[in-house]
Write an enzyme that holds these catalytic residues in place. Sequence first.
Site, PDB file in Angstrom:
ATOM      1  N   CYS A 165      -2.253  -3.004   3.575  1.00  0.00           N
ATOM      2  CA  CYS A 165      -1.270  -2.464   2.623  1.00  0.00           C
ATOM      3  C   CYS A 165      -0.686  -3.589   1.770  1.00  0.00           C
ATOM      4  O   CYS A 165       0.103  -4.401   2.257  1.00  0.00           O
ATOM      5  CB  CYS A 165      -0.181  -1.722   3.396  1.00  0.00           C
ATOM      6  SG  CYS A 165       1.221  -1.204   2.394  1.00  0.00           S
ATOM      7  N   CYS A 171       3.096  -3.598   1.405  1.00  0.00           N
ATOM      8  CA  CYS A 171       3.707  -4.078   2.651  1.00  0.00           C
ATOM      9  C   CYS A 171       3.838  -5.595   2.627  1.00  0.00           C
ATOM     10  O   CYS A 171       4.827  -6.156   3.112  1.00  0.00           O
ATOM     11  CB  CYS A 171       2.871  -3.659   3.857  1.00  0.00           C
ATOM     12  SG  CYS A 171       2.725  -1.879   4.111  1.00  0.00           S
TER      13      CYS A 171
END
Length: 319
Positions: A77, A80
Amino acid sequence: MQPRNMSMSGAVDLSAVKAAGEAKQKAEQARAAAAERGGADAPVSLVIDVDEAGFEAEVLQRSAEVPVVIDFWAEWCEPCKQLSPVLERLTREYAGRVLLAKIDADKNQMLMQQFGVQGIPAVFAVVAGQALPLFQGAAPEAQIRQTLDQLIQVSEERFGITGLQGVAGDDAEQPAQAPEAPEDPALVAAQQALDAGDLNGAVQAYQNVLTGDPGNVEARVGLAMAELLRRVQGLDAQQVRKDAADRPGDVEAQLRAADLDMAGGHVEDAFGRLVETVKRTSGDDREAARVRLLDLFEVIGAEDPRVVTARSALARVLF
Protein backbone atom coordinates in the site's frame (compact mmCIF):
# COMPACT_ATOMS: atom_id res chain seq x y z
CA MET A 1 -16.18 5.84 8.58
CA GLN A 2 -15.84 9.57 8.93
CA PRO A 3 -14.76 11.80 6.07
CA ARG A 4 -11.63 13.78 6.38
CA ASN A 5 -13.00 16.46 8.69
CA MET A 6 -12.16 13.89 11.39
CA SER A 7 -14.54 15.45 13.87
CA MET A 8 -14.68 13.56 17.15
CA SER A 9 -17.96 15.22 18.15
CA GLY A 10 -20.38 12.59 19.41
CA ALA A 11 -18.03 9.77 18.48
CA VAL A 12 -17.80 8.28 21.98
CA ASP A 13 -20.77 6.39 23.34
CA LEU A 14 -21.35 7.71 26.84
CA SER A 15 -23.00 4.43 27.82
CA ALA A 16 -19.51 2.97 27.69
CA VAL A 17 -18.42 4.74 30.89
CA LYS A 18 -19.14 1.67 32.99
CA ALA A 19 -17.13 -0.50 30.61
CA ALA A 20 -14.34 2.05 30.73
CA GLY A 21 -14.19 1.80 34.51
CA GLU A 22 -14.01 -1.96 34.37
CA ALA A 23 -11.30 -1.85 31.73
CA LYS A 24 -9.32 0.66 33.77
CA GLN A 25 -9.54 -1.57 36.83
CA LYS A 26 -8.15 -4.49 34.82
CA ALA A 27 -5.35 -2.31 33.49
CA GLU A 28 -4.42 -1.18 37.01
CA GLN A 29 -4.35 -4.78 38.15
CA ALA A 30 -2.08 -5.66 35.23
CA ARG A 31 0.29 -2.78 36.09
CA ALA A 32 0.38 -3.86 39.72
CA ALA A 33 1.28 -7.39 38.67
CA ALA A 34 4.02 -6.05 36.40
CA ALA A 35 5.41 -4.01 39.27
CA GLU A 36 5.57 -7.08 41.47
CA ARG A 37 7.58 -8.81 38.74
CA GLY A 38 9.97 -5.88 38.62
CA GLY A 39 8.65 -4.66 35.27
CA ALA A 40 7.22 -1.34 36.37
CA ASP A 41 10.24 0.60 35.17
CA ALA A 42 10.59 -1.18 31.83
CA PRO A 43 10.76 1.19 28.86
CA VAL A 44 7.43 1.87 27.19
CA SER A 45 7.06 1.29 23.45
CA LEU A 46 4.75 3.91 22.02
CA VAL A 47 4.61 2.27 18.57
CA ILE A 48 3.80 -1.43 18.60
CA ASP A 49 2.95 -4.13 16.07
CA VAL A 50 -0.27 -5.91 17.00
CA ASP A 51 -1.91 -9.07 15.68
CA GLU A 52 -5.17 -10.82 16.45
CA ALA A 53 -3.65 -12.90 19.24
CA GLY A 54 -2.34 -9.86 21.11
CA PHE A 55 -5.17 -7.45 20.37
CA GLU A 56 -6.99 -7.78 23.69
CA ALA A 57 -3.91 -7.28 25.85
CA GLU A 58 -2.08 -4.74 23.70
CA VAL A 59 -5.06 -2.65 22.59
CA LEU A 60 -8.26 -3.25 24.56
CA GLN A 61 -6.70 -3.40 28.01
CA ARG A 62 -4.24 -0.58 27.39
CA SER A 63 -7.02 1.64 26.04
CA ALA A 64 -8.17 2.05 29.65
CA GLU A 65 -5.06 4.12 30.41
CA VAL A 66 -4.12 5.67 27.06
CA PRO A 67 -5.97 6.29 23.77
CA VAL A 68 -4.77 3.67 21.29
CA VAL A 69 -4.59 4.73 17.64
CA ILE A 70 -4.79 1.82 15.18
CA ASP A 71 -3.08 2.01 11.80
CA PHE A 72 -4.28 -0.66 9.35
CA TRP A 73 -1.56 -0.95 6.69
CA ALA A 74 0.06 -3.37 4.21
CA GLU A 75 3.44 -3.66 2.50
CA TRP A 76 1.98 -3.12 -0.98
CA CYS A 77 0.00 0.00 0.00
CA GLU A 78 1.74 3.17 -1.22
CA PRO A 79 -0.50 5.61 0.75
CA CYS A 80 0.31 3.53 3.85
CA LYS A 81 4.00 4.25 3.29
CA GLN A 82 3.19 7.97 3.34
CA LEU A 83 0.92 7.87 6.36
CA SER A 84 2.63 5.43 8.74
CA PRO A 85 5.85 7.42 9.28
CA VAL A 86 3.79 10.53 10.09
CA LEU A 87 1.69 8.63 12.62
CA GLU A 88 4.80 7.13 14.21
CA ARG A 89 6.58 10.46 14.48
CA LEU A 90 3.56 12.24 15.95
CA THR A 91 2.98 9.42 18.43
CA ARG A 92 6.52 9.81 19.76
CA GLU A 93 6.12 13.58 19.81
CA TYR A 94 2.98 13.25 21.93
CA ALA A 95 5.13 11.34 24.47
CA GLY A 96 2.62 8.97 26.03
CA ARG A 97 -0.62 10.81 25.42
CA VAL A 98 -1.44 8.28 22.66
CA LEU A 99 -0.22 4.82 21.72
CA LEU A 100 0.07 3.63 18.10
CA ALA A 101 -0.84 0.03 17.25
CA LYS A 102 0.15 -1.02 13.73
CA ILE A 103 -1.89 -3.88 12.26
CA ASP A 104 -0.88 -5.64 9.04
CA ALA A 105 -4.15 -5.85 7.11
CA ASP A 106 -3.07 -8.86 5.05
CA LYS A 107 -2.23 -10.94 8.13
CA ASN A 108 -5.18 -9.93 10.33
CA GLN A 109 -8.31 -10.29 8.24
CA MET A 110 -10.52 -10.97 11.27
CA LEU A 111 -9.65 -7.59 12.76
CA MET A 112 -10.27 -5.96 9.38
CA GLN A 113 -13.77 -7.43 9.36
CA GLN A 114 -14.49 -6.54 12.97
CA PHE A 115 -13.59 -2.89 12.34
CA GLY A 116 -15.41 -2.82 8.99
CA VAL A 117 -12.32 -1.68 7.10
CA GLN A 118 -13.10 -1.18 3.41
CA GLY A 119 -9.73 0.12 2.27
CA ILE A 120 -6.31 1.02 3.62
CA PRO A 121 -4.71 2.94 5.12
CA ALA A 122 -7.50 3.13 7.68
CA VAL A 123 -7.07 4.72 11.09
CA PHE A 124 -9.20 4.03 14.15
CA ALA A 125 -8.87 4.72 17.86
CA VAL A 126 -9.83 2.61 20.86
CA VAL A 127 -10.70 4.45 24.06
CA ALA A 128 -11.85 2.52 27.13
CA GLY A 129 -12.54 -0.46 24.92
CA GLN A 130 -14.68 1.58 22.50
CA ALA A 131 -13.70 1.71 18.81
CA LEU A 132 -13.85 5.09 17.05
CA PRO A 133 -13.36 5.55 13.29
CA LEU A 134 -10.98 8.44 12.60
CA PHE A 135 -10.14 8.63 8.90
CA GLN A 136 -9.12 6.71 5.81
CA GLY A 137 -6.34 7.57 3.40
CA ALA A 138 -3.08 9.48 3.75
CA ALA A 139 -4.36 12.67 5.38
CA PRO A 140 -2.29 15.87 5.73
CA GLU A 141 -0.20 16.08 8.90
CA ALA A 142 -2.02 19.17 10.18
CA GLN A 143 -5.33 17.31 10.13
CA ILE A 144 -3.82 14.23 11.77
CA ARG A 145 -2.44 16.42 14.54
CA GLN A 146 -5.85 18.03 15.00
CA THR A 147 -7.48 14.60 15.21
CA LEU A 148 -5.02 13.43 17.86
CA ASP A 149 -5.67 16.59 19.88
CA GLN A 150 -9.42 15.97 19.72
CA LEU A 151 -8.96 12.31 20.63
CA ILE A 152 -6.89 13.21 23.68
CA GLN A 153 -9.45 15.81 24.77
CA VAL A 154 -12.38 13.40 24.38
CA SER A 155 -10.50 10.65 26.25
CA GLU A 156 -9.75 12.93 29.18
CA GLU A 157 -13.06 14.77 29.43
CA ARG A 158 -15.39 11.81 28.98
CA PHE A 159 -13.38 8.93 30.43
CA GLY A 160 -10.72 10.50 32.62
CA ILE A 161 -7.99 8.82 30.55
CA THR A 162 -4.88 11.01 30.59
CA GLY A 163 -2.31 8.74 28.96
CA LEU A 164 1.02 7.38 30.13
CA GLN A 165 2.83 9.77 32.44
CA GLY A 166 6.52 10.63 32.16
CA VAL A 167 7.11 8.79 28.90
CA ALA A 168 9.83 10.16 26.65
CA GLY A 169 9.27 7.71 23.82
CA ASP A 170 11.14 4.63 22.69
CA ASP A 171 13.54 6.23 20.23
CA ALA A 172 15.55 8.53 22.49
CA GLU A 173 18.72 8.02 20.49
CA GLN A 174 17.22 9.24 17.23
CA PRO A 175 18.84 12.42 15.91
CA ALA A 176 16.97 15.58 16.66
CA GLN A 177 14.64 16.59 13.88
CA ALA A 178 14.85 19.95 12.22
CA PRO A 179 12.32 22.41 13.62
CA GLU A 180 9.08 22.47 11.70
CA ALA A 181 8.27 25.43 9.52
CA PRO A 182 5.87 27.86 11.19
CA GLU A 183 2.22 27.39 10.30
CA ASP A 184 0.66 29.71 7.77
CA PRO A 185 -1.27 32.32 9.83
CA ALA A 186 -4.00 32.41 7.20
CA LEU A 187 -4.52 28.65 7.48
CA VAL A 188 -4.47 28.88 11.27
CA ALA A 189 -7.16 31.56 11.14
CA ALA A 190 -9.25 29.46 8.78
CA GLN A 191 -9.00 26.41 11.02
CA GLN A 192 -9.86 28.46 14.10
CA ALA A 193 -12.97 29.78 12.35
CA LEU A 194 -13.94 26.24 11.40
CA ASP A 195 -13.42 24.97 14.95
CA ALA A 196 -15.53 27.86 16.30
CA GLY A 197 -18.40 27.02 13.96
CA ASP A 198 -17.95 30.23 11.95
CA LEU A 199 -18.48 28.47 8.64
CA ASN A 200 -18.81 31.65 6.56
CA GLY A 201 -15.59 32.95 8.04
CA ALA A 202 -13.83 29.64 7.42
CA VAL A 203 -14.96 29.52 3.80
CA GLN A 204 -13.75 33.07 3.20
CA ALA A 205 -10.43 32.41 4.94
CA TYR A 206 -9.70 29.28 2.92
CA GLN A 207 -10.68 31.10 -0.27
CA ASN A 208 -8.22 33.86 0.63
CA VAL A 209 -5.43 31.30 0.98
CA LEU A 210 -6.27 29.73 -2.37
CA THR A 211 -6.30 33.12 -4.08
CA GLY A 212 -2.61 33.49 -3.32
CA ASP A 213 -1.73 29.78 -3.48
CA PRO A 214 -4.16 27.87 -5.75
CA GLY A 215 -2.30 24.60 -5.25
CA ASN A 216 -2.49 24.58 -1.44
CA VAL A 217 -3.87 21.10 -0.66
CA GLU A 218 -4.71 21.84 2.97
CA ALA A 219 -6.71 24.90 1.97
CA ARG A 220 -8.59 22.99 -0.73
CA VAL A 221 -9.55 20.25 1.71
CA GLY A 222 -10.48 22.78 4.39
CA LEU A 223 -12.64 24.76 1.98
CA ALA A 224 -14.45 21.62 0.83
CA MET A 225 -15.14 20.64 4.44
CA ALA A 226 -16.33 24.10 5.44
CA GLU A 227 -18.65 24.35 2.43
CA LEU A 228 -20.08 20.90 3.15
CA LEU A 229 -20.78 21.78 6.78
CA ARG A 230 -22.35 25.07 5.74
CA ARG A 231 -24.64 23.32 3.24
CA VAL A 232 -25.95 20.79 5.79
CA GLN A 233 -26.29 23.29 8.63
CA GLY A 234 -29.91 23.56 9.66
CA LEU A 235 -31.20 20.81 7.35
CA ASP A 236 -33.98 18.56 8.58
CA ALA A 237 -32.37 15.18 7.93
CA GLN A 238 -35.63 13.24 7.99
CA GLN A 239 -37.30 15.59 5.52
CA VAL A 240 -34.25 15.66 3.24
CA ARG A 241 -34.17 11.88 3.01
CA LYS A 242 -37.92 11.70 2.43
CA ASP A 243 -37.68 14.26 -0.37
CA ALA A 244 -34.84 12.35 -2.01
CA ALA A 245 -36.77 9.08 -1.84
CA ASP A 246 -40.05 10.59 -3.07
CA ARG A 247 -38.49 12.66 -5.86
CA PRO A 248 -35.61 10.73 -7.44
CA GLY A 249 -35.61 13.10 -10.40
CA ASP A 250 -35.21 16.21 -8.22
CA VAL A 251 -31.51 17.00 -8.49
CA GLU A 252 -31.48 19.48 -5.60
CA ALA A 253 -33.08 16.87 -3.34
CA GLN A 254 -30.39 14.36 -4.31
CA LEU A 255 -27.62 16.91 -3.71
CA ARG A 256 -28.91 17.66 -0.21
CA ALA A 257 -29.20 13.95 0.59
CA ALA A 258 -25.67 13.30 -0.69
CA ASP A 259 -24.32 16.09 1.52
CA LEU A 260 -26.04 14.58 4.55
CA ASP A 261 -24.65 11.15 3.65
CA MET A 262 -21.15 12.58 3.48
CA ALA A 263 -21.44 14.62 6.67
CA GLY A 264 -22.69 11.51 8.43
CA GLY A 265 -19.77 9.40 7.25
CA HIS A 266 -21.73 7.39 4.65
CA VAL A 267 -19.18 8.09 1.95
CA GLU A 268 -20.06 5.32 -0.49
CA ASP A 269 -23.77 6.21 -0.26
CA ALA A 270 -23.03 9.86 -1.08
CA PHE A 271 -20.84 8.95 -4.03
CA GLY A 272 -23.25 6.33 -5.34
CA ARG A 273 -26.22 8.70 -5.13
CA LEU A 274 -24.44 11.39 -7.14
CA VAL A 275 -23.06 8.99 -9.75
CA GLU A 276 -26.59 7.67 -10.27
CA THR A 277 -27.90 11.25 -10.52
CA VAL A 278 -25.29 12.08 -13.17
CA LYS A 279 -26.31 8.93 -15.05
CA ARG A 280 -30.00 9.77 -15.29
CA THR A 281 -29.76 13.53 -15.92
CA SER A 282 -28.47 15.85 -18.62
CA GLY A 283 -27.56 19.46 -19.19
CA ASP A 284 -27.32 21.76 -16.17
CA ASP A 285 -28.70 19.10 -13.81
CA ARG A 286 -26.00 16.64 -14.79
CA GLU A 287 -23.29 19.29 -14.41
CA ALA A 288 -24.57 20.27 -10.96
CA ALA A 289 -24.40 16.65 -9.78
CA ARG A 290 -20.96 16.15 -11.33
CA VAL A 291 -19.52 19.28 -9.70
CA ARG A 292 -20.97 18.37 -6.31
CA LEU A 293 -19.38 14.92 -6.59
CA LEU A 294 -16.00 16.48 -7.33
CA ASP A 295 -16.45 18.76 -4.32
CA LEU A 296 -17.05 15.75 -2.09
CA PHE A 297 -13.96 14.04 -3.52
CA GLU A 298 -11.96 16.94 -2.08
CA VAL A 299 -13.34 16.23 1.40
CA ILE A 300 -12.01 12.67 1.31
CA GLY A 301 -8.83 13.07 -0.72
CA ALA A 302 -7.81 11.81 -4.14
CA GLU A 303 -5.79 8.90 -2.74
CA ASP A 304 -8.72 7.34 -0.90
CA PRO A 305 -9.79 4.08 -2.60
CA ARG A 306 -13.45 5.09 -2.36
CA VAL A 307 -12.67 8.17 -4.42
CA VAL A 308 -10.75 6.10 -6.96
CA THR A 309 -13.73 3.75 -7.31
CA ALA A 310 -16.23 6.59 -7.62
CA ARG A 311 -14.10 8.38 -10.23
CA SER A 312 -14.14 5.24 -12.34
CA ALA A 313 -17.90 4.95 -11.96
CA LEU A 314 -18.33 8.61 -12.90
CA ALA A 315 -16.18 8.16 -16.01
CA ARG A 316 -18.31 5.22 -17.11
CA VAL A 317 -21.57 7.14 -16.91
CA LEU A 318 -20.11 10.24 -18.55
CA PHE A 319 -18.37 8.53 -21.45
